[in-house]
Design a protein around this motif. Structure first.
Motif: not given
Length: 143
Positions: A121-123, A128-131, A137-141
């Motif tokens: 995940k680092m750099f 960045l693209i899927f952040k 997704t986290t806020s929906l769940s």
């Protein structure tokens, strides 16, 4: 502890990416037709040389950038298994004087499997693209 793991994974990902990129480039620069002929001579369809060189070259860049690292590493693992089984196994771990053995291929295989399993995940551009998608997704769940 997590930071050390990510730094170590980044190093493996970048070194593996650079190495495969260079191997792919050399196949094209040295005359891909020669590689096609060599593939034919060892009983593999010659057209596979284009696929192998392309996966090495594009996959190497993708690894350095951190794009699809797990998928790319899985593909590179398959290439290394093929190289070891089809070419290098017969000449032994350290080679036979005319050809290198499979020790380096085995090291690349281990590195690729590590990234395929753990990701990196680092750099990584993936982060960045899927952040935004992960946050969405986290806020929906949570709702």
């Amino acid at each position: 502890m997590l930071k050390k793991f990510e730094v170590s994974t980044l190093i493996i990902r970048v070194v593996l990416g650079i190495t495969f990129f260079v191997h792919g480039i050399v196949k094209f620069q040295g005359g891909i037709e020669n590689i096609v002929g060599w593939f034919d001579s060892i009983g593999l369809p010659g057209f596979l040389a284009y696929g192998v060189a392309t996966v090495e070259m594009i996959g190497g860049v993708a690894l350095v950038l951190g794009l699809g690292s797990q998928i790319v590493s899985a593909l590179l693992s398959l290439l290394m298994i093929g190289a070891i089984v089809k070419v290098k196994l017969a000449v032994g771990f350290l080679g036979n004087g005319q050809m290198a053995g499979y020790e380096l291929d085995l090291a690349f295989l281990a590195m690729a499997i590590f990234i395929a399993i753990n990701g990196s995940k680092m750099f990584a551009l993936d982060q960045l693209i899927f952040k935004g998608q992960k946050e969405e997704t986290t806020s929906l769940s949570k709702s």
